[in-house]
Scaffold this active site. Structure first.
Site, PDB file in Angstrom:
ATOM      1  N   ALA A  40      39.143  44.907  38.699  1.00  0.00           N
ATOM      2  CA  ALA A  40      40.199  43.950  39.057  1.00  0.00           C
ATOM      3  C   ALA A  40      39.607  42.551  39.266  1.00  0.00           C
ATOM      4  CB  ALA A  40      40.915  44.418  40.313  1.00  0.00           C
ATOM      5  N   PRO A  41      40.356  41.507  38.867  1.00  0.00           N
ATOM      6  CA  PRO A  41      41.763  41.464  38.449  1.00  0.00           C
ATOM      7  C   PRO A  41      42.033  41.771  36.988  1.00  0.00           C
ATOM      8  CG  PRO A  41      40.917  39.241  38.582  1.00  0.00           C
ATOM      9  CD  PRO A  41      39.794  40.136  39.026  1.00  0.00           C
ATOM     10  N   GLY A  43      40.442  40.817  33.752  1.00  0.00           N
ATOM     11  CA  GLY A  43      40.163  40.040  32.553  1.00  0.00           C
ATOM     12  C   GLY A  43      39.255  40.744  31.564  1.00  0.00           C
ATOM     13  N   LYS A  44      38.155  41.325  32.051  1.00  0.00           N
ATOM     14  CA  LYS A  44      37.214  41.997  31.156  1.00  0.00           C
ATOM     15  C   LYS A  44      37.826  43.273  30.587  1.00  0.00           C
ATOM     16  CE  LYS A  44      33.159  40.209  33.644  1.00  0.00           C
ATOM     17  NZ  LYS A  44      33.888  39.666  34.812  1.00  0.00           N
ATOM     18  N   ASP A  59      38.649  50.434  40.478  1.00  0.00           N
ATOM     19  CA  ASP A  59      38.381  49.422  41.506  1.00  0.00           C
ATOM     20  C   ASP A  59      38.817  49.993  42.848  1.00  0.00           C
ATOM     21  OD1 ASP A  59      37.897  46.095  41.186  1.00  0.00           O
ATOM     22  OD2 ASP A  59      38.644  46.785  43.123  1.00  0.00           O
ATOM     23  N   ASP A 101      30.440  45.130  37.043  1.00  0.00           N
ATOM     24  CA  ASP A 101      30.498  43.793  37.631  1.00  0.00           C
ATOM     25  C   ASP A 101      30.536  43.973  39.151  1.00  0.00           C
ATOM     26  OD1 ASP A 101      30.880  41.163  38.238  1.00  0.00           O
ATOM     27  OD2 ASP A 101      32.636  40.875  36.994  1.00  0.00           O
ATOM     28  N   CYS A 154      28.424  37.033  39.052  1.00  0.00           N
ATOM     29  CA  CYS A 154      28.655  35.582  39.106  1.00  0.00           C
ATOM     30  C   CYS A 154      27.751  34.976  40.178  1.00  0.00           C
ATOM     31  CB  CYS A 154      30.128  35.265  39.366  1.00  0.00           C
ATOM     32  SG  CYS A 154      30.822  36.050  40.827  1.00  0.00           S
TER      33      CYS A 154
END
Length: 227
Positions: A40-41, A43-44, A59, A101, A154
Protein backbone atom coordinates in the site's frame (compact mmCIF):
# COMPACT_ATOMS: atom_id res chain seq x y z
CA UNK A 1 -10.42 14.35 -9.30
CA UNK A 2 -11.69 15.67 -12.63
CA UNK A 3 -8.54 15.36 -14.75
CA UNK A 4 -9.32 13.51 -17.97
CA UNK A 5 -9.03 9.75 -17.74
CA UNK A 6 -8.72 9.52 -13.95
CA UNK A 7 -12.26 8.36 -13.16
CA UNK A 8 -12.12 6.05 -16.17
CA UNK A 9 -9.11 4.29 -14.66
CA UNK A 10 -6.64 5.28 -17.38
CA UNK A 11 -3.90 6.23 -14.91
CA UNK A 12 -2.89 6.48 -11.26
CA UNK A 13 -0.78 8.88 -9.22
CA UNK A 14 2.78 7.79 -8.45
CA UNK A 15 6.05 9.63 -7.93
CA UNK A 16 8.88 9.16 -10.43
CA UNK A 17 11.27 7.61 -7.91
CA UNK A 18 8.66 5.17 -6.62
CA UNK A 19 8.04 3.98 -10.17
CA UNK A 20 11.70 3.19 -10.90
CA UNK A 21 12.06 -0.17 -9.06
CA UNK A 22 9.56 -1.75 -11.46
CA UNK A 23 10.49 0.33 -14.53
CA UNK A 24 14.17 -0.56 -14.24
CA UNK A 25 13.69 -4.23 -13.30
CA UNK A 26 15.83 -6.46 -15.56
CA UNK A 27 13.39 -9.37 -15.33
CA UNK A 28 10.03 -9.65 -17.10
CA UNK A 29 6.92 -9.75 -14.93
CA UNK A 30 4.49 -10.92 -17.62
CA UNK A 31 2.85 -14.19 -16.67
CA UNK A 32 5.04 -14.51 -13.56
CA UNK A 33 3.78 -15.11 -10.03
CA UNK A 34 4.70 -11.97 -8.10
CA UNK A 35 4.36 -10.97 -4.44
CA UNK A 36 4.36 -7.28 -3.47
CA UNK A 37 5.26 -6.94 0.22
CA UNK A 38 4.32 -3.71 2.03
CA UNK A 39 2.28 -2.88 -1.06
CA UNK A 40 0.00 0.00 0.00
CA UNK A 41 -0.89 2.54 -1.32
CA UNK A 42 -0.42 0.39 -4.41
CA UNK A 43 1.54 2.21 -7.09
CA UNK A 44 4.08 -0.57 -7.63
CA UNK A 45 1.35 -3.22 -7.54
CA UNK A 46 -0.53 -1.38 -10.27
CA UNK A 47 2.66 -1.24 -12.35
CA UNK A 48 3.18 -4.98 -11.93
CA UNK A 49 -0.44 -5.76 -12.80
CA UNK A 50 -0.20 -3.51 -15.85
CA UNK A 51 2.83 -5.52 -16.98
CA UNK A 52 0.87 -8.78 -16.78
CA UNK A 53 2.03 -10.18 -13.44
CA UNK A 54 -0.02 -12.80 -11.60
CA UNK A 55 -0.01 -10.73 -8.46
CA UNK A 56 -0.53 -11.06 -4.72
CA UNK A 57 -0.13 -7.89 -2.64
CA UNK A 58 0.11 -7.78 1.16
CA UNK A 59 0.28 -5.01 3.75
CA UNK A 60 -0.36 -4.70 7.47
CA UNK A 61 -2.00 -1.24 7.29
CA UNK A 62 -5.76 -1.52 6.83
CA UNK A 63 -6.04 2.25 6.38
CA UNK A 64 -3.55 2.32 3.52
CA UNK A 65 -5.07 -0.81 2.01
CA UNK A 66 -8.52 0.79 1.97
CA UNK A 67 -7.12 3.58 -0.22
CA UNK A 68 -5.45 1.00 -2.43
CA UNK A 69 -8.69 -0.94 -2.87
CA UNK A 70 -10.48 2.24 -3.98
CA UNK A 71 -7.85 2.75 -6.68
CA UNK A 72 -7.94 -0.95 -7.56
CA UNK A 73 -11.65 -0.74 -8.27
CA UNK A 74 -11.25 2.39 -10.39
CA UNK A 75 -8.37 0.92 -12.41
CA UNK A 76 -10.18 -2.37 -13.06
CA UNK A 77 -7.20 -4.51 -12.10
CA UNK A 78 -7.90 -7.94 -10.64
CA UNK A 79 -5.40 -9.38 -8.17
CA UNK A 80 -5.28 -10.60 -4.56
CA UNK A 81 -4.88 -7.95 -1.86
CA UNK A 82 -4.39 -9.27 1.65
CA UNK A 83 -4.41 -7.47 5.00
CA UNK A 84 -1.63 -9.30 6.81
CA UNK A 85 1.82 -8.74 8.28
CA UNK A 86 4.65 -10.30 6.29
CA UNK A 87 5.77 -12.15 9.44
CA UNK A 88 2.35 -13.79 9.76
CA UNK A 89 1.94 -14.55 6.07
CA UNK A 90 2.29 -18.19 5.00
CA UNK A 91 2.06 -18.40 1.21
CA UNK A 92 0.58 -21.49 -0.42
CA UNK A 93 2.87 -21.18 -3.41
CA UNK A 94 6.37 -20.05 -4.30
CA UNK A 95 6.94 -16.88 -6.28
CA UNK A 96 8.95 -15.99 -9.37
CA UNK A 97 9.47 -12.41 -8.17
CA UNK A 98 9.04 -10.67 -4.82
CA UNK A 99 9.01 -6.90 -4.54
CA UNK A 100 9.96 -5.79 -1.03
CA UNK A 101 9.57 -2.14 -0.03
CA UNK A 102 10.15 -2.41 3.73
CA UNK A 103 9.71 0.27 6.41
CA UNK A 104 12.65 2.69 6.42
CA UNK A 105 13.67 6.12 7.72
CA UNK A 106 12.22 7.72 4.56
CA UNK A 107 15.13 10.17 4.54
CA UNK A 108 14.89 10.33 0.76
CA UNK A 109 11.51 12.03 1.03
CA UNK A 110 12.63 14.95 3.22
CA UNK A 111 12.11 17.34 0.30
CA UNK A 112 8.35 16.77 0.40
CA UNK A 113 8.22 15.89 4.09
CA UNK A 114 10.35 18.59 5.79
CA UNK A 115 8.94 17.65 9.19
CA UNK A 116 11.21 14.59 9.10
CA UNK A 117 14.11 16.74 10.29
CA UNK A 118 12.23 17.35 13.53
CA UNK A 119 10.98 13.78 13.98
CA UNK A 120 14.56 12.42 13.89
CA UNK A 121 13.98 9.11 12.07
CA UNK A 122 17.56 8.09 12.88
CA UNK A 123 16.40 7.22 16.39
CA UNK A 124 14.67 4.17 14.87
CA UNK A 125 17.44 3.27 12.42
CA UNK A 126 18.69 0.17 14.27
CA UNK A 127 15.15 -1.14 14.70
CA UNK A 128 14.32 -0.52 11.03
CA UNK A 129 17.52 -2.18 9.84
CA UNK A 130 16.65 -5.30 11.82
CA UNK A 131 13.14 -5.37 10.33
CA UNK A 132 14.53 -4.96 6.80
CA UNK A 133 16.99 -7.79 7.33
CA UNK A 134 14.32 -10.13 8.69
CA UNK A 135 11.95 -9.29 5.84
CA UNK A 136 14.67 -10.01 3.27
CA UNK A 137 15.46 -13.35 4.87
CA UNK A 138 11.78 -14.29 5.04
CA UNK A 139 11.07 -13.35 1.44
CA UNK A 140 14.11 -15.32 0.28
CA UNK A 141 12.39 -18.50 1.52
CA UNK A 142 9.42 -17.98 -0.81
CA UNK A 143 11.27 -17.80 -4.14
CA UNK A 144 11.46 -20.48 -6.81
CA UNK A 145 14.86 -21.43 -8.18
CA UNK A 146 15.99 -18.65 -10.51
CA UNK A 147 13.54 -16.29 -8.79
CA UNK A 148 14.25 -12.65 -8.01
CA UNK A 149 13.78 -10.09 -5.24
CA UNK A 150 13.31 -6.40 -6.00
CA UNK A 151 14.37 -4.47 -2.89
CA UNK A 152 13.65 -0.75 -2.60
CA UNK A 153 13.71 1.89 0.13
CA UNK A 154 13.09 5.64 -0.02
CA UNK A 155 16.22 6.24 2.05
CA UNK A 156 19.48 8.09 1.51
CA UNK A 157 21.25 6.00 4.15
CA UNK A 158 23.68 3.27 3.10
CA UNK A 159 22.76 1.36 6.24
CA UNK A 160 19.31 0.72 4.75
CA UNK A 161 20.53 0.31 1.19
CA UNK A 162 24.00 -0.71 0.06
CA UNK A 163 25.13 -2.06 3.43
CA UNK A 164 21.91 -3.99 3.95
CA UNK A 165 22.23 -5.72 0.57
CA UNK A 166 25.96 -6.41 1.01
CA UNK A 167 25.19 -8.11 4.31
CA UNK A 168 22.37 -10.14 2.76
CA UNK A 169 24.56 -11.33 -0.12
CA UNK A 170 27.40 -12.21 2.25
CA UNK A 171 25.00 -14.36 4.29
CA UNK A 172 23.15 -15.92 1.35
CA UNK A 173 25.46 -17.34 -1.32
CA UNK A 174 22.41 -18.59 -3.23
CA UNK A 175 21.84 -14.98 -4.32
CA UNK A 176 23.69 -12.58 -6.59
CA UNK A 177 22.98 -8.98 -7.63
CA UNK A 178 21.67 -8.07 -11.09
CA UNK A 179 22.15 -4.81 -12.96
CA UNK A 180 19.02 -2.82 -13.84
CA UNK A 181 17.53 -2.82 -17.31
CA UNK A 182 19.61 -0.64 -19.61
CA UNK A 183 18.28 2.72 -20.72
CA UNK A 184 19.17 6.36 -21.30
CA UNK A 185 18.10 7.26 -17.76
CA UNK A 186 21.05 5.28 -16.39
CA UNK A 187 23.39 7.95 -17.78
CA UNK A 188 21.56 10.84 -16.16
CA UNK A 189 22.93 12.94 -13.31
CA UNK A 190 21.71 11.76 -9.94
CA UNK A 191 21.60 8.03 -10.66
CA UNK A 192 24.46 5.66 -9.90
CA UNK A 193 24.73 1.98 -10.80
CA UNK A 194 26.93 0.27 -8.25
CA UNK A 195 28.23 -3.16 -9.29
CA UNK A 196 26.88 -5.81 -6.91
CA UNK A 197 25.44 -3.07 -4.69
CA UNK A 198 22.35 -1.82 -6.50
CA UNK A 199 21.10 1.51 -7.81
CA UNK A 200 21.30 4.80 -5.93
CA UNK A 201 18.81 7.53 -6.89
CA UNK A 202 19.58 11.01 -5.57
CA UNK A 203 16.99 13.79 -5.06
CA UNK A 204 18.48 15.84 -7.90
CA UNK A 205 17.75 13.08 -10.44
CA UNK A 206 15.66 14.65 -13.24
CA UNK A 207 16.14 18.06 -11.63
CA UNK A 208 14.78 19.79 -14.73
CA UNK A 209 11.43 18.21 -13.83
CA UNK A 210 11.76 19.30 -10.21
CA UNK A 211 13.83 16.40 -8.92
CA UNK A 212 12.52 13.38 -7.10
CA UNK A 213 12.92 11.44 -3.86
CA UNK A 214 16.11 9.71 -2.84
CA UNK A 215 15.86 5.96 -3.37
CA UNK A 216 17.89 2.79 -3.26
CA UNK A 217 17.06 -0.25 -5.39
CA UNK A 218 18.62 -3.72 -5.62
CA UNK A 219 17.77 -6.65 -7.88
CA UNK A 220 18.68 -10.00 -6.35
CA UNK A 221 18.67 -13.28 -8.27
CA UNK A 222 18.33 -16.70 -6.63
CA UNK A 223 20.62 -19.12 -8.42
CA UNK A 224 19.10 -22.30 -9.80
CA UNK A 225 20.60 -25.79 -9.74
CA UNK A 226 22.46 -25.20 -13.00
CA UNK A 227 23.89 -21.78 -12.06
Amino acid sequence: METKGYREGDWWVQSLAASLPVKMAPMSCKGKTVLDVCCAPGGKSFQLADKGAILTSIDRSEKRLSLMRESLSRLNFDFDVKYIDVFDYEPKKMFDIILLDPPCTATGTIGKNPDLQFLNPLEKLDELMEIQQKMLERCAEWLIEDGSIIYSVCSLLKEEGENQITKFLDNNNRFSALDPKSGDNLKAEGIEIQKDRGVRIMPFFEKKMGGTEGFYIAYLHAKGKNN
